[in-house]
Design an enzyme around this catalytic site. Structure first.
Site, mmCIF file in Angstrom:
data_model
loop_
_atom_site.group_PDB
_atom_site.id
_atom_site.type_symbol
_atom_site.label_atom_id
_atom_site.label_comp_id
_atom_site.label_asym_id
_atom_site.label_seq_id
_atom_site.Cartn_x
_atom_site.Cartn_y
_atom_site.Cartn_z
ATOM 1 N N ASP A 134 0.848 -1.186 0.000
ATOM 2 C CA ASP A 134 0.000 0.000 0.000
ATOM 3 C C ASP A 134 0.891 1.246 0.000
ATOM 4 O OD1 ASP A 134 -2.909 1.060 0.536
ATOM 5 O OD2 ASP A 134 -1.579 2.202 1.866
ATOM 6 N N GLU A 157 -4.830 2.390 -4.251
ATOM 7 C CA GLU A 157 -3.361 2.397 -4.197
ATOM 8 C C GLU A 157 -2.815 1.113 -3.591
ATOM 9 O OE1 GLU A 157 -4.701 4.474 -0.368
ATOM 10 O OE2 GLU A 157 -5.389 4.197 -2.432
#
Length: 365
Positions: free
Chosen positions: A242, A285
């Protein structure tokens, strides 16, 4: 369905095309007779202009038509009004004989039929007649016409079996070409459909921005991964990644630059991924790398390499430089505690959360 369609097409085409060819052959025979009448008329005009005597004009007309054969066995024959055969190119031994009382193998009096149809303005007569070099009679149809000035009956005919054979092979060759074209068309359609289905499948399992696999692909590939895991001494591993503070990147530098960051991270993941490694954009993301690793440390090394390379990239927005970092969690599949690979991914996500809470920009296993 394709086979049924092909059979129906061939049957329909054979029926319609054979009927059309039969009509064409009959029309062709009728045209030949009209041409023969034109030839006779030409010599008759020479007679009328006294350039030739009647006997000379008739002799030249008969000689011209006697030599005017066509096709494999097409010819003209002429009878006078009394039934006498004037020309018969393929059976010259019949010339001079009277056929008024001749009957074919079916008992039909041929000359009488010829005379009746011809004097009505021309028409078709069905009968049987021997072929060249044989005494056996075959079904035949002839178109006959009458030339009143000389009282001649002129005809030309078609053997039905030869006509059907010619039509059969003509239809067969034509339908073969059409069928081949139809099969090529079907094959092309199948290839095109297969291509688009493949493209749609790729779209459904590929992220349009990064070209990485999607979360859906992970669900599809999991059973195969678990089966392979039983056959290898390597460890099936999930690396959950992430980007740190990605929302602030979009807010400060815009979504276009945010997309550039995502593309770059995806590129770095692909460049470091090895055979049988799958890189996926899990959502937003978040990224996941799935693969088989020799041990826990080799998986951590992979995650650290990606983390380090991403942190080294310098992005530029309106002459302002910025960089990004990422956090990662690593989990090896364990048959004792993971009843599915989804649980392995969840454990990797939990390790990612630990990396976030520990200060980000790190890998936790």
């Amino acid at each position: 369905m394709i086979i049924i369609g092909i059979v129906a097409f061939v049957l329909f085409f054979y029926h319609s095309f054979s009927t059309s060819l039969e009509q064409e052959k009959k029309a062709q025979s009728k045209n030949f007779i009209e041409s023969a009448l034109g030839i006779i008329q030409h010599f008759h005009q020479l007679e009328l202009s006294e350039k030739l005597t009647t006997a000379e004009a008739q002799q030249l007309a008969m000689h011209t038509l006697e030599s005017a054969t066509y096709g494999d066995d097409g010819y003209f024959w002429i009878n006078d009004s009394n039934g006498k055969i004037l020309i018969q190119p393929y059976m010259p031994n019949l010339v001079g004989l009277n056929m008024t009382n001749w009957a074919d193998s079916t008992g039909k009096y041929i000359f009488q039929e010829f005379d009746r149809e011809a004097r009505k303005g021309g028409g078709w007569v069905s009968y049987t007649w021997p072929k060249l070099n044989t005494s056996e009679e075959f079904p035949k149809i002839s178109y006959v016409a009458h030339y009143p000035a000389w009282d001649w009956l002129i005809g030309t005919g078609l053997y039905l079996d030869d006509m059907k054979s010619d039509i059969f092979w003509a239809v067969l060759s034509t339908s073969g070409v059409l069928l081949l074209g139809f099969l090529i068309f079907i094959f092309t359609i199948i290839v095109i459909i297969n291509y688009f289905v493949h493209q749609l499948s790729e779209l459904s399992i590929r992220d349009s921005l990064t070209n990485l696999y999607t979360k859906r692909f992970l669900k599809e590939i999991s059973p195969a991964l678990l089966n392979h895991n039983k056959l290898t001494d390597h460890h099936l591993t999930a690396i959950f990644i992430d980007l740190d503070h990605f929302k602030s990147i979009n807010d400060l530098h815009g979504h276009d630059n945010g997309d550039k960051v995502l593309k770059k991270v995806a590129k770095i993941m692909r460049e470091n991924a090895k055979q049988r490694h799958y890189c996926m954009r899990y959502g937003g993301e978040e990224f996941v790398l799935i693969g088989f690793f020799e041990n826990e440390m080799s998986a951590v090394d992979m995650a650290e390499t990606i983390r380090h390379q991403v942190s080294e990239v310098c992005f530029i927005n309106d002459n302002n430089e910025f960089s990004v970092t990422l956090s990662a969690g690593v989990a090896l599949h364990n048959n004792l505690i993971d009843d599915s690979f989804a649980n392995t991914v969840k454990r990797a996500d939990m390790k990612l959360y630990e990396a976030k809470t520990a200060g980000r920009n790190r890998v936790v296993v």
